[in-house]
Write a protein that holds these residues in place. Structure first.
Motif: not given
Length: 112
Positions: A17-36
């Motif tokens: 999740q962290k790698q994808i978040a970094e690629k799209i320049q958002v926080g890992q928490n934001s990405y995690s919320n999308w997956e949840k």
């Protein structure tokens, strides 16, 4: 739909999740919320995610069930046409450009 597909494709790609978040320049928490499924990314972000995960935004959002159906971007299409010439070696006209774009968009949208 988006949460399950994001998680599945991310794992298939071997990314965290962290790698994808970094690629799209958002926080890992934001990405995690999308997956949840707690939040939904906006369309430009969905497009970026689709590019990173080698799929289409249509697949991520459930418009299609074919993960290999990749939509060609306008930029890529314009670049391809810019690097082309007509059969007689002359530059592509604006009219021909529109015909080519319409044909390729139709071709790729129907390819399964």
């Amino acid at each position: 739909m988006i949460p399950d597909r994001l998680k599945k494709l991310r794992k298939q790609a071997g990314l965290t999740q962290k790698q994808i978040a970094e690629k799209i320049q958002v926080g890992q928490n934001s990405y995690s919320n999308w997956e949840k499924g707690n939040r939904t990314p906006i369309q430009p972000t969905i497009d970026k995610l689709a590019e990173i995960l080698n799929t289409s935004s249509e697949y991520l959002t459930g418009i299609t069930d074919d993960p290999t159906c990749i939509k060609i971007s306008e930029t890529d299409l314009d670049t391809a046409i810019d690097n082309s010439v007509a059969y007689d070696g002359t530059p592509i006209t604006d009219h021909d450009r529109e015909i080519i774009k319409n044909y390729l968009n139709e071709y790729f949208s129907n390819k399964k």
